[in-house]
Design an enzyme around this catalytic site. Sequence first.
Site, PDB file in Angstrom:
ATOM      1  N   ALA A   1       0.829  -1.207   0.000  1.00 22.23           N
ATOM      2  CA  ALA A   1       0.000   0.000   0.000  1.00 22.23           C
ATOM      3  C   ALA A   1       0.864   1.258   0.000  1.00 22.23           C
ATOM      4  CB  ALA A   1      -0.976  -0.039   1.180  1.00 22.23           C
ATOM      5  N   SER A   2       0.418   2.278   0.690  1.00 24.03           N
ATOM      6  CA  SER A   2       1.074   3.586   0.583  1.00 24.03           C
ATOM      7  C   SER A   2       2.473   3.633   1.183  1.00 24.03           C
ATOM      8  CB  SER A   2       0.208   4.634   1.262  1.00 24.03           C
ATOM      9  OG  SER A   2      -1.086   4.610   0.710  1.00 24.03           O
TER      10      SER A   2
END
Lengths: 624, 372
Positions: free
Chosen positions: A331-332
Amino acid sequence: MLQPRRTHIRDTQAEASLFGRRVWVAMAIVVLVFSILLSNLYKLQVSQFEQFQTRSNDNRIKVVPISPNRGLIYDRKGRLLAENVPVMSLEITPERVVDLDNTLARLQQLLQLDDKVIADFHEARRRERRFNQVILLDDLNDEQIAKLAVRQHEFPGVSIEARLVRSYPHGEAFTHALGYVAKINRRDLNALQERGQGANYAATRTIGKLGLERFYEDLLHGTVGYRQVEVDIHGRNLRTLSIEPPIPGQDLYLELDLDLQKFAYELLGDRRGSIVVIDPRDGGVLAMVSKPSYDPNWFVRGISYQQYQSLLQSKHSPLLNRSTQGGYPPASTIKPQIAVLGLEEGIIEEDTQIWDPGWFEIKGVDHRYRDWLSWGHGWVDVNDAIVESCDTFYYDLALKLGIDTISGFMSQFGFGETTGLDLFEESAAVMPSRGWKRARFNEPWYAGETVSIGIGQSYWTATPIQLAVATAATINRGKRVVPRLLGEIVDGPIRLPAVSEEAEPIILRDPSHWDVAIKGMNDVVDKVKGTAHNAFRGASYSSGGKTGTAQVISIGQDEEYVEEEIAEKFRDNAMYVGYAPQENPEIVVVFTVENAGGGGRIAAPKARELMDFYFEKVRTDADQ
Amino acid sequence: MRTSDERQRNPWLQRFHIDGPLFVALLIMAGISMVTVYSAAGENMAMLERQAVRIGLAFVAMLVVAQVPLAVIHRWSLPLFAVGIVLLLGVLLFGESSKGAQRWLDLGPVTIQPSELMKLAVPMAIAWFIAEHGLPPRLTRLAAAFLLLMIPTLMIAKQPDLGTSLLIASSGIFVLFLAGMSWRLITFLAVAASAFLPVLWLFLMHDYQRQRVLTFLDPERDPLGAGYQIIQSKIAIGSGGIEGKGWLQGTQSQLEFLPERHTDFIFSVFAEEFGLLGVIGLFLVYGYIIFRGLQIALRAQQVYQKLLAGSLTLTFFVYIMVNIGMVSGLLPVVGVPLPLVSYGGTSMVTLLTGFGLLMAIATDRRLVMRNI
């Protein structure tokens, strides 16, 4: 004597001389036979004496192997994590028992044993090597020992043995790192034989099956010793003739910190997930937790079938080491690295800005990639994109970079390959590429997938330890470390520091691009807009980091992600990668909480607690 | 063959019909037996006491038999043989089994082993039968004597007790040999016997006996089974070396690697603990007993006495040859104890009763008178 019936006169003189001659012949035969017998005995006792002496000694002298004591495992401050404790056990050598069923029946009556104990014994016996003692009862209490001691003579082939048994005093908190030892089974035996280690394990009953116990088996085991004993034909040991003592295994000092590990274990509470803490300077692993866990001591003395099945079939996979085997979408958390790549490739400059309306579209394709902030971040530059974790910025950037560039660059951080951590249980996870997708699904790569790669989704998975290594490489400006649990090996009086091999550093065209990523991560904590700002407000130390919220399912085009309405197992994974302090970081923390929700809201505050604990309780002068 | 002792006989020994030199040699053997049995039995006092009692009983039996007038012995030769045959028949029909062989006969208060009685009755009967006529015996008489001999031999072989039947057959054959059966006949019988061997192997031998022979030919082919005994025995003897491991120090016997160590394999215990030097000593005593027995036979006045004394002595020799040959790997394993040493009462009593007969012959009044 008068013989009236006899008519003829016997020539007694002739008879006597005939008899005499025959006696002399007999005498000669006696002498001849005695000579043959004696010369044969001379051959046995003089000519072949040495041969028979050797065979006589082979008969009476048995070499009994003595198992070496297994090396102990300590944490970085010298506190015991794996020790050897003595237990008294009741053991039977079935080959030396005349009537096994009868003996078992009498023992069962004497000690009031369950039928299950007997059934387990038969099961254990089937797996044990011949002429080995098979354990009937573990951990005898004083009363049982007393009862048996009095009647020992009634039970030939049955003995009470004091053995050292591996014990893990901190139980489940360390399971996935330490692993455990368990009974040597037939497969282990074959493997040992192949490595030429069969003799060295002649007296050893357990072997490292998981974790460090397995990885450092050769260091921990030691060298077998031997005792020469005189035995009779029944195999009873009569006396010891000589002893060659075993060489105990080497003690290991780990990089793990007992306090930090236990704190981290408690910190996850009932959540599933992983916590990894490494030292970015040398790769030392200070904490590595995976939850749910289980008690490794179960395996040491033989886990029951039911217990093992419940571990295997649990939908929460307690046997999985989430820190090294859990493949999570990063993810981020990988946005800083993507940003560095964008700068390197000249696609963006430090001051390039894009407009984020809250979604992204590929020209000509009717599909909207949403930003987590549905109304959009407005104008964002690369620093904002890290600090606020703007998705749209990265959708655009990733599409422009293309999958080949991203995959190639990210592989340099160690994604898609094992980190070289000293555990066998490690997954390479997936750094997707065109080739990978062709091999895996026999399908071409689609541009839309590259968009999702930009925010660490799609096929991309990473293990927490990989994320820790990638984060360390970023804040080290390209210097990569190989994570390592082992700190020092004790060799006699010397403590040898463990050395890990060097990993290939990441060389940038312009090293100042690292600063953009590092500044961005510092600002995640420092700036008011930063996704971890609230979590770290008022901390006594400086730190940096990156939040991540990984989707576990895809949300339909027009649906909203509403946490309360989604089944727990489909909720987002909360991630946080962080480091502290900002100058010369000492720790990198990777926090993964499964199905918990947003990284900024759930994972970052936990990471704060962990870092607080580190700076207040764990850190020593040597760590600075 | 007159030696000085004959002219200076102790009147007390003469009075109780004791042959001094033989008596002393037998006492030495009794001592060797006690010492070796004690060690072979793992220093078991109870077994030693039993052996002592048996040796005592056997010596009493010997002295009692020595007092019996030779005329009575002569007269009882054939009846004793007949009784033996009846008892053997009883064994075959109603015998007690032990270790797979029928050897014992239960006669209410006592159990007896008729084959032991035959060890004495056969040489007595054959000697009586041959001595009826002059030496050398004619072919018909030889043939008749041979048939007489084969009856008990085959009956005992059928029990089956190969060792004893072998001893009994040889005791009879020795009588015929000493009586002067012609060398030509001896050669012929030897050839015939070797021709008979295949028949014996194929039709008459039991499986376990065939096994023994095969194992004898190559003990290592079955080192854990039938060959085990002989291998362990050779190891015991060989590892004793020249001086031996010392009394009670034999590891093969003390640690029980040697089977049947206090009975058939007691020689191995002796050889292991006393070495080649002890073995030579044992041979000297045995050799002297045989020499003395043959001397008594030579000096006996009547053919019956000569033949009986010679046969008993040579049978004693066969005992030694078969036992030591067997434990040292020269002969197949047949169940023959080491005479005068092995643990067990039956053979001790039989043997010493035989020596009682020898003493009766040695101290016959007329013989003494002639020598004086």
